[in-house]
Design a protein around this motif. Structure first.
Motif, PDB file in Angstrom:
ATOM      1  N   LEU A   1     -36.378   4.092 -19.853  1.00  0.00           N
ATOM      2  CA  LEU A   1     -35.328   3.087 -19.685  1.00  0.00           C
ATOM      3  C   LEU A   1     -35.491   2.318 -18.383  1.00  0.00           C
ATOM      4  O   LEU A   1     -35.166   1.135 -18.314  1.00  0.00           O
ATOM      5  N   HIS A   2     -36.013   2.966 -17.380  1.00  0.00           N
ATOM      6  CA  HIS A   2     -36.189   2.304 -16.087  1.00  0.00           C
ATOM      7  C   HIS A   2     -37.427   1.427 -16.020  1.00  0.00           C
ATOM      8  O   HIS A   2     -37.603   0.689 -15.060  1.00  0.00           O
ATOM      9  N   ARG A   3     -38.261   1.512 -17.035  1.00  0.00           N
ATOM     10  CA  ARG A   3     -39.418   0.630 -17.075  1.00  0.00           C
ATOM     11  C   ARG A   3     -38.943  -0.800 -17.334  1.00  0.00           C
ATOM     12  O   ARG A   3     -38.068  -1.033 -18.156  1.00  0.00           O
ATOM     13  N   GLU A   4     -39.532  -1.725 -16.660  1.00  0.00           N
ATOM     14  CA  GLU A   4     -39.123  -3.129 -16.780  1.00  0.00           C
ATOM     15  C   GLU A   4     -39.330  -3.631 -18.206  1.00  0.00           C
ATOM     16  O   GLU A   4     -40.403  -3.510 -18.786  1.00  0.00           O
ATOM     17  N   GLY A   5     -38.257  -4.171 -18.771  1.00  0.00           N
ATOM     18  CA  GLY A   5     -38.344  -4.810 -20.075  1.00  0.00           C
ATOM     19  C   GLY A   5     -38.185  -3.898 -21.276  1.00  0.00           C
ATOM     20  O   GLY A   5     -38.190  -4.375 -22.401  1.00  0.00           O
ATOM     21  N   MET A   6     -38.057  -2.597 -21.094  1.00  0.00           N
ATOM     22  CA  MET A   6     -37.911  -1.705 -22.238  1.00  0.00           C
ATOM     23  C   MET A   6     -36.434  -1.567 -22.587  1.00  0.00           C
ATOM     24  O   MET A   6     -35.631  -1.146 -21.764  1.00  0.00           O
ATOM     25  N   ILE A   7     -36.079  -1.937 -23.816  1.00  0.00           N
ATOM     26  CA  ILE A   7     -34.683  -1.830 -24.250  1.00  0.00           C
ATOM     27  C   ILE A   7     -34.363  -0.375 -24.595  1.00  0.00           C
ATOM     28  O   ILE A   7     -35.264   0.452 -24.792  1.00  0.00           O
ATOM     29  N   LYS A   8     -33.055  -0.064 -24.693  1.00  0.00           N
ATOM     30  CA  LYS A   8     -32.622   1.316 -24.929  1.00  0.00           C
ATOM     31  C   LYS A   8     -33.204   1.915 -26.209  1.00  0.00           C
ATOM     32  O   LYS A   8     -33.658   3.058 -26.212  1.00  0.00           O
ATOM     33  N   ALA A   9     -33.177   1.128 -27.289  1.00  0.00           N
ATOM     34  CA  ALA A   9     -33.666   1.644 -28.567  1.00  0.00           C
ATOM     35  C   ALA A   9     -35.150   2.001 -28.480  1.00  0.00           C
ATOM     36  O   ALA A   9     -35.580   3.034 -28.991  1.00  0.00           O
ATOM     37  N   GLU A  10     -35.935   1.159 -27.836  1.00  0.00           N
ATOM     38  CA  GLU A  10     -37.361   1.438 -27.694  1.00  0.00           C
ATOM     39  C   GLU A  10     -37.605   2.588 -26.724  1.00  0.00           C
ATOM     40  O   GLU A  10     -38.502   3.401 -26.923  1.00  0.00           O
ATOM     41  N   ALA A  11     -36.787   2.680 -25.678  1.00  0.00           N
ATOM     42  CA  ALA A  11     -36.918   3.782 -24.723  1.00  0.00           C
ATOM     43  C   ALA A  11     -36.687   5.123 -25.422  1.00  0.00           C
ATOM     44  O   ALA A  11     -37.418   6.090 -25.182  1.00  0.00           O
ATOM     45  N   LEU A  12     -35.684   5.172 -26.300  1.00  0.00           N
ATOM     46  CA  LEU A  12     -35.417   6.404 -27.047  1.00  0.00           C
ATOM     47  C   LEU A  12     -36.546   6.693 -28.024  1.00  0.00           C
ATOM     48  O   LEU A  12     -37.017   7.834 -28.119  1.00  0.00           O
ATOM     49  N   ARG A  13     -37.004   5.687 -28.732  1.00  0.00           N
ATOM     50  CA  ARG A  13     -38.093   5.866 -29.697  1.00  0.00           C
ATOM     51  C   ARG A  13     -39.346   6.404 -29.006  1.00  0.00           C
ATOM     52  O   ARG A  13     -39.961   7.368 -29.471  1.00  0.00           O
ATOM     53  N   GLN A  14     -39.711   5.801 -27.892  1.00  0.00           N
ATOM     54  CA  GLN A  14     -40.891   6.247 -27.161  1.00  0.00           C
ATOM     55  C   GLN A  14     -40.704   7.658 -26.608  1.00  0.00           C
ATOM     56  O   GLN A  14     -41.642   8.461 -26.596  1.00  0.00           O
ATOM     57  N   ALA A  15     -39.491   7.971 -26.141  1.00  0.00           N
ATOM     58  CA  ALA A  15     -39.201   9.318 -25.635  1.00  0.00           C
ATOM     59  C   ALA A  15     -39.366  10.343 -26.752  1.00  0.00           C
ATOM     60  O   ALA A  15     -39.948  11.414 -26.545  1.00  0.00           O
ATOM     61  N   GLN A  16     -38.854  10.030 -27.944  1.00  0.00           N
ATOM     62  CA  GLN A  16     -38.981  10.954 -29.071  1.00  0.00           C
ATOM     63  C   GLN A  16     -40.447  11.170 -29.444  1.00  0.00           C
ATOM     64  O   GLN A  16     -40.866  12.304 -29.668  1.00  0.00           O
ATOM     65  N   LEU A  17     -41.216  10.095 -29.498  1.00  0.00           N
ATOM     66  CA  LEU A  17     -42.633  10.225 -29.844  1.00  0.00           C
ATOM     67  C   LEU A  17     -43.397  11.038 -28.798  1.00  0.00           C
ATOM     68  O   LEU A  17     -44.205  11.908 -29.143  1.00  0.00           O
ATOM     69  N   THR A  18     -43.138  10.758 -27.531  1.00  0.00           N
ATOM     70  CA  THR A  18     -43.798  11.505 -26.454  1.00  0.00           C
ATOM     71  C   THR A  18     -43.380  12.963 -26.477  1.00  0.00           C
ATOM     72  O   THR A  18     -44.205  13.870 -26.311  1.00  0.00           O
ATOM     73  N   PHE A  19     -42.097  13.208 -26.697  1.00  0.00           N
ATOM     74  CA  PHE A  19     -41.563  14.569 -26.768  1.00  0.00           C
ATOM     75  C   PHE A  19     -42.261  15.369 -27.858  1.00  0.00           C
ATOM     76  O   PHE A  19     -42.724  16.492 -27.638  1.00  0.00           O
ATOM     77  N   ILE A  20     -42.367  14.787 -29.052  1.00  0.00           N
ATOM     78  CA  ILE A  20     -43.013  15.474 -30.175  1.00  0.00           C
ATOM     79  C   ILE A  20     -44.468  15.775 -29.838  1.00  0.00           C
ATOM     80  O   ILE A  20     -44.951  16.894 -30.037  1.00  0.00           O
ATOM     81  N   LYS A  21     -45.174  14.777 -29.314  1.00  0.00           N
ATOM     82  CA  LYS A  21     -46.587  14.950 -28.956  1.00  0.00           C
ATOM     83  C   LYS A  21     -46.747  16.051 -27.906  1.00  0.00           C
ATOM     84  O   LYS A  21     -47.587  16.938 -28.057  1.00  0.00           O
ATOM     85  N   ASP A  22     -45.933  15.987 -26.858  1.00  0.00           N
ATOM     86  CA  ASP A  22     -46.023  16.980 -25.786  1.00  0.00           C
ATOM     87  C   ASP A  22     -45.712  18.386 -26.281  1.00  0.00           C
ATOM     88  O   ASP A  22     -46.354  19.353 -25.882  1.00  0.00           O
ATOM     89  N   MET A  23     -44.719  18.512 -27.139  1.00  0.00           N
ATOM     90  CA  MET A  23     -44.332  19.835 -27.635  1.00  0.00           C
ATOM     91  C   MET A  23     -45.401  20.416 -28.555  1.00  0.00           C
ATOM     92  O   MET A  23     -45.632  21.617 -28.569  1.00  0.00           O
ATOM     93  N   ARG A  24     -46.075  19.563 -29.311  1.00  0.00           N
ATOM     94  CA  ARG A  24     -47.147  20.057 -30.182  1.00  0.00           C
ATOM     95  C   ARG A  24     -48.352  20.512 -29.375  1.00  0.00           C
ATOM     96  O   ARG A  24     -49.064  21.422 -29.788  1.00  0.00           O
ATOM     97  N   GLU A  25     -48.573  19.878 -28.236  1.00  0.00           N
ATOM     98  CA  GLU A  25     -49.710  20.225 -27.391  1.00  0.00           C
ATOM     99  C   GLU A  25     -49.424  21.409 -26.463  1.00  0.00           C
ATOM    100  O   GLU A  25     -50.336  22.039 -25.964  1.00  0.00           O
ATOM    101  N   SER A  26     -48.151  21.687 -26.231  1.00  0.00           N
ATOM    102  CA  SER A  26     -47.795  22.757 -25.290  1.00  0.00           C
ATOM    103  C   SER A  26     -47.908  24.118 -25.965  1.00  0.00           C
ATOM    104  O   SER A  26     -47.959  24.237 -27.179  1.00  0.00           O
ATOM    105  N   GLN A  27     -47.900  25.123 -25.150  1.00  0.00           N
ATOM    106  CA  GLN A  27     -47.988  26.493 -25.644  1.00  0.00           C
ATOM    107  C   GLN A  27     -46.630  27.193 -25.569  1.00  0.00           C
ATOM    108  O   GLN A  27     -46.563  28.414 -25.536  1.00  0.00           O
ATOM    109  N   GLU A  28     -45.552  26.415 -25.529  1.00  0.00           N
ATOM    110  CA  GLU A  28     -44.221  27.013 -25.425  1.00  0.00           C
ATOM    111  C   GLU A  28     -43.881  27.787 -26.688  1.00  0.00           C
ATOM    112  O   GLU A  28     -44.292  27.425 -27.784  1.00  0.00           O
ATOM    113  N   GLU A  29     -43.095  28.819 -26.510  1.00  0.00           N
ATOM    114  CA  GLU A  29     -42.681  29.635 -27.643  1.00  0.00           C
ATOM    115  C   GLU A  29     -41.705  28.893 -28.546  1.00  0.00           C
ATOM    116  O   GLU A  29     -41.705  29.075 -29.748  1.00  0.00           O
TER     117      GLU A  29
END
Length: 75
Positions: A28-56
């Motif tokens: 959201l703090h990135r210049e020009g990114m609207i809230k909807a896109e900030a959430l969408r990108q956060a969700q995509l990054t979250f999913i990717k990061d969680m699949r790559e992590s070794q968390e239980e």
């Protein structure tokens, strides 16, 4: 504990919600990114990061990220 019919939620730094919201606000703090896109990108990054992590915890399951939406203006 319940206050006015709403249960108090304690979010610790290791929770999926904390991680997702941290990504959202970073985006959201990135210049020009609207809230909807900030959430969408956060969700995509979250999913990717969680699949790559070794968390239980299986945080890439939609239970942890799909319930978040933008209410009001997406801008």
């Amino acid at each position: 504990e319940e206050i006015n019919g709403v249960e108090e939620v304690n979010i610790d730094a290791s929770s999926g919600t904390f991680k997702l919201m941290s990504l959202f606000y970073e985006n959201l703090h990135r210049e020009g990114m609207i809230k909807a896109e900030a959430l969408r990108q956060a969700q995509l990054t979250f999913i990717k990061d969680m699949r790559e992590s070794q968390e239980e915890q299986d945080y890439d399951h939609p239970y942890y990220w799909a319930g978040f939406t933008i209410v009001g203006s997406p801008w």
